[in-house]
Every structure is written in C-alpha cells, then in structure tokens.
Design an enzyme around this catalytic site. Structure first.
Site, PDB file in Angstrom:
ATOM      1  CE1 TYR A 144      -2.367   3.275   2.468  1.00  0.00           C
ATOM      2  CE2 TYR A 144      -3.770   2.447   0.713  1.00  0.00           C
ATOM      3  CZ  TYR A 144      -3.479   3.408   1.663  1.00  0.00           C
ATOM      4  OH  TYR A 144      -4.297   4.495   1.797  1.00  0.00           O
ATOM      5  CG  ASP A 239       5.953   3.728   0.526  1.00  0.00           C
ATOM      6  OD1 ASP A 239       4.767   3.495   0.225  1.00  0.00           O
ATOM      7  OD2 ASP A 239       6.279   4.482   1.476  1.00  0.00           O
ATOM      8  CE  LYS A 267       2.270   4.798   7.978  1.00  0.00           C
ATOM      9  NZ  LYS A 267       0.878   4.827   8.435  1.00  0.00           N
TER      10      LYS A 267
HETATM   11  P1  KE4 Z   1      -0.678   8.497   4.324  1.00  0.00           P
HETATM   12  O1  KE4 Z   1      -1.190   9.183   3.085  1.00  0.00           O
HETATM   13  O2  KE4 Z   1      -1.751   7.667   5.011  1.00  0.00           O
HETATM   14  O3  KE4 Z   1       0.054   9.445   5.259  1.00  0.00           O
HETATM   15  O4  KE4 Z   1       0.468   7.485   3.884  1.00  0.00           O
HETATM   16  C1  KE4 Z   1       0.158   6.513   2.909  1.00  0.00           C
HETATM   17  C2  KE4 Z   1       1.119   5.339   3.037  1.00  0.00           C
HETATM   18  C3  KE4 Z   1       2.155   5.222   2.120  1.00  0.00           C
HETATM   19  N1  KE4 Z   1       3.043   4.205   2.201  1.00  0.00           N
HETATM   20  C4  KE4 Z   1       2.967   3.286   3.195  1.00  0.00           C
HETATM   21  C5  KE4 Z   1       3.977   2.187   3.245  1.00  0.00           C
HETATM   22  C6  KE4 Z   1       1.929   3.354   4.161  1.00  0.00           C
HETATM   23  O5  KE4 Z   1       1.854   2.415   5.126  1.00  0.00           O
HETATM   24  C7  KE4 Z   1       0.987   4.400   4.090  1.00  0.00           C
HETATM   25  C8  KE4 Z   1      -0.170   4.531   5.067  1.00  0.00           C
HETATM   26  N2  KE4 Z   1      -0.297   3.472   6.024  1.00  0.00           N
HETATM   27  C9  KE4 Z   1      -1.639   3.182   6.491  1.00  0.00           C
HETATM   28  C10 KE4 Z   1      -1.582   2.067   7.534  1.00  0.00           C
HETATM   29  N3  KE4 Z   1      -0.728   0.991   7.201  1.00  0.00           N
HETATM   30  C11 KE4 Z   1      -2.313   4.398   7.011  1.00  0.00           C
HETATM   31  C12 KE4 Z   1      -3.486   4.134   7.925  1.00  0.00           C
HETATM   32  C13 KE4 Z   1      -4.756   4.661   7.310  1.00  0.00           C
HETATM   33  O6  KE4 Z   1      -4.945   4.514   6.066  1.00  0.00           O
HETATM   34  O7  KE4 Z   1      -5.560   5.226   8.076  1.00  0.00           O
END
Ligand code: KE4
Length: 429
Positions: A144, A239, A267
């Site tokens: 993701y 990523d 994060k």
């Molecule tokens: P954000 O746009 O949510 O800040 O980041 C996206 C993203 C990009 N790359 C990786 C490896 C990520 O894990 C994420 C976002 N992680 C999820 C949980 N694994 C966010 C939680 C959510 O969607 O509320």
C-alpha cells in the site's frame, strides 16, 4: 469494559462523515465492532471516551516512536505556534528538517516536504516518469502506497482489509500503467522487464511490507530489484513511510544496505503531525519545479508546526543512542512470549517481525512471504483475538493486515502485560 460514549460518538459521526471516520481502516469494520473514540493519549496509554485505558500497540499506525504527547514534541509545537501556524513562505524550519533527513537517510541528497505519505508516493512516481520519460511502473500485490489513483490496484492496508484492493474510480488509462508483481518473487519482476523494460519508469516497494501485515523481503530479492532497475534504467523507489526511522536511523535502506534512487517518508517524520517527504539523488530531485519541469506543490508543505514537531522527533532519534537496540530487545521478547503462548495453546500462527514492527497471522500456512500466503489468514479469528485483546486493555491494529508496533516508551511491565493478554486472547479462540 463498556463503550457507551464511543457508540454514541460513532452514531453521531456517521451522520456527517462517511462511515464516521476520516480513514476507513479506523472504522473497525473487519473486526466487527464499533470503533473506540479516543479522548487522549500519553506515553503508551490511550484513554477512550468511556475512560477505558489501553496499552497502545498501534502508535497511530507508526509515528509514535517515543509514545504519545512527548514533552519534547509538545513544546516544539507550542514554541513554533507562538510565531504563527503557517506562512505560505519559506522558513528555516524547512531547511533544518531537510538537512536532518539528508544526514540520516543514506541515499537522500535532496528532499521535498509534503503533507502525507500519499503525496510523497504520488510525487515520487510523477518524478520517476518525468526523469525517465517512461509511463509504466511496477508495484507489488499487497503493498500500500497511499490512496493515489495509480496505487489502488491490488493495494494493501485498508484496501484489502475492506476487500476493495481495486478501487472503483480508477480509470483504465491509469490502471494500464500500473504493472503488478509478487512480493519476494524476483522472476515476476524480471518477466515484466523482459516484456516492457523500455516502458518502466520505476519499481516502488515497501522494503519491509507492513500493509499486508509484516512481510519480510529476502535481501536477495531487494538486491535483485536494485540490479534489475539499474540494468533497465528504471528508478528504484523505497516507500519507507512505515520503515523510515523505524528499522534504523536510515530506515530499511540502512538496515539492508541497499540504496534506492528515491525514498518516500511519512508517519514518524512528522512526530504525529501531517508530514510526508520524498528525496533522493540531487540530479533526480532537481527535475522538480521550480528548478526542473516536474510540477508538485502544497499550501501546507513544510508547515512550521509540522516541521518543528519533525525536527524534535528526528533530533530525539539522533540523541537516543540505544533506541534501536532497546526496541529490538523489547520486540524480540514480545515475539518470544507470543510464540510460547501459541505453543501452549496449540493455536496455529505465524509471526513476521523486523525490529519493532511485527504481525501475528492466524494462518495454517507455515510461512507468510507474499500476499497470497497472507490472505490464508483467518480474519474472523483475528477479529475475536482483537476484541479479546481490547477487553484486556491492549490496543492492536483493527485488521489482520497491519502491524503491531513496539515503541521505545513501552516498559518491561507493559511488554509482560501484552504477553499475558495475548495468552488470554489465544485461549478464547
Ligand atoms: P498516508 O497518506 O496515510 O500518510 O500514507 C500513505 C502510506 C504510504 N506508504 C505506506 C507504506 C503506508 O503504510 C501508508 C499509510 N499506512 C496506512 C496504515 N498501514 C495508514 C493508515 C490509514 O490509512 O488510516
């Protein structure tokens, strides 16, 4: 435990926010219960509206390396806020943040700040396309990279949790440029390069997957990606939104000793405030406007409060000499405790762990090395386990396909309590 106030809050929220949440995985849908609404969090303790308290093992999906509401972070935000909350003009906060990232992340020579991990990955792909003049890119089933259109194909995290790995609303034109490979299967990537090598701008990967649960790459697999992308003139994008600053000061690229061309971050980098970043070699990054022709922008990019929090977080990482050794020790002890509990209860499970990120998969499979194997997990069993853990005062990810995070702030007693609660939950399965 009773959740009356959270239930009322959820009912109210659903009237004005789709599903009552601003991010789908928070809705607790796959664990079959209403979400708890958080009133406050301090250190490793979360308190919900009903006054229930939990040991936090989710760390707001990763950022809370030192626990919630750390005084260093709070005072940094407070001091910055007294001077204004956003300027829409350059500030030295941004330069200090950029210099810290460049100092800590081995492959990054230049970096651009954005406001989320999604913005970082979207921008990195656009940059790779602009730099190479090519249009296709390779991602891995179960990874993701945020909710950018081109990523929501066989996506992990909330997408597989809710059973919508391929979101409606993504055009065929977009989807055709997203090439899918299998994690830990180098041959699946070689086949794509043999067929379309001259069209592939980049390979993007979670260098330790966190969004199908934790899935660990072999070093040979990562090295193979590095060799293939170099051979075909494509960019390798790590990523590191989860792994950045979590696995090591320099993230997975330091941990494995493999250098990507671009890195995306999020994060931890914001200390809990909205921050993302993408960076890499200077000659690539200088393709970005206003120096180069590739456009990306953001009203709140480099926001002073977010930068102040991020600077405090990265400074604390630099100053805490036993940070990664301590998190490794605590997480290893937790893993050993859970493995022992699986043995004594006879519950079948697989634990994947790298450093302070781990996942217990309720699967009959002997290993989980890719999405297909992760999907053999019994999500109903996970739901029961989650609810029992919550009742025992342990706050886990509300999905089988996410991570448990150990933080530097977890005490020995809390690690013991998590192990004991795990045993009680396994006994109920
Ligand atoms: P954000 O746009 O949510 O800040 O980041 C996206 C993203 C990009 N790359 C990786 C490896 C990520 O894990 C994420 C976002 N992680 C999820 C949980 N694994 C966010 C939680 C959510 O969607 O509320």
């Amino acid at each position: 435990m009773q959740f009356n106030k959270s239930i009322a809050a959820f009912e109210r929220a659903q009237k004005s926010i789709p599903g009552g949440v601003n991010s789908p995985v928070r809705a607790f849908k796959s664990v079959g219960m209403n979400p708890v609404f958080v009133k406050k969090a301090k250190g490793t303790t979360i308190t919900d509206l009903d006054g229930n308290q939990y040991i936090d093992c989710l760390a707001s999906w990763g950022p809370m390396l030192f626990g919630h509401a750390h005084e260093r972070i709070l005072s940094a935000i407070n001091d910055a806020a007294l001077n204004g909350t956003s300027f829409g003009a350059p500030s030295e906060y941004e330069t200090v943040m950029a210099e810290l990232i460049i100092k800590m992340v081995p492959s990054v020579e230049m970096v651009r700040m954005v406001s989320s991990g999604t913005e970082a990955t979207m921008s990195a792909i656009r940059l790779a396309r602009g730099y190479t003049g090519r249009e296709a890119f390779v991602k891995f089933a179960g990874n993701y990279h945020g909710h950018g259109d081109s990523f929501l194909i066989k996506a992990g995290s909330g997408a597989i949790t809710l059973g919508i790995p391929n979101s409606p609303g993504i055009t065929k034109g977009t989807a055709k440029d997203t090439l899918m490979a299998e994690y830990n299967n180098l041959a699946s990537v070689e086949a794509l390069f043999l067929e379309k090598g001259s069209e592939i701008a980049a390979v993007i990967i979670e260098p330790v997957a966190g969004n199908m649960g934790v899935v660990v790459p072999t070093r040979e697999f990562l090295q193979g990606l590095r060799d293939l992308t170099t051979k075909y003139g494509a960019l390798l994008i790590f990523d590191e939104v989860i792994t950045g600053f979590r696995l090591a000061k320099g993230g997975a690229q330091e941990y494995f000793g493999i250098m990507p061309d671009l890195t995306t971050l999020g994060k931890i980098i914001g200390g809990g405030l909205p921050v993302g970043a993408y960076g890499g070699r200077k000659e690539i990054m200088e393709m970005m406007a206003p120096v180069g022709p590739v456009y990306q922008a953001g009203t709140l990019s480099g926001n002073p409060l977010a930068m102040a929090a991020g600077i405090a977080m990265l400074s604390m990482i630099e100053e805490t000499k036993d940070l990664y050794a301590e998190m490794e020790r605590k997480a290893a002890r937790l893993q050993a405790g859970i493995l022992h509990n699986l043995e004594v209860t006879g519950v079948k499970g697989v634990i994947n762990r790298v450093g302070s990120m781990m996942t217990l998969f309720f699967t009959e499979s002997n290993q989980v090395t890719n999405l297909d194997e992760a999907m053999t997990s019994d999500i109903d069993k996970y739901a029961t386990y989650f609810k029992q853990s919550l009742e025992s005062g342990i706050y886990l990810a509300p999905s089988q396909f996410e991570c448990l995070f150990v933080s530097y702030a977890h005490s020995e007693e809390e690690i013991d309590a998590i192990i004991e609660a795990n045993l009680r939950a396994l006994e109920k399965l």
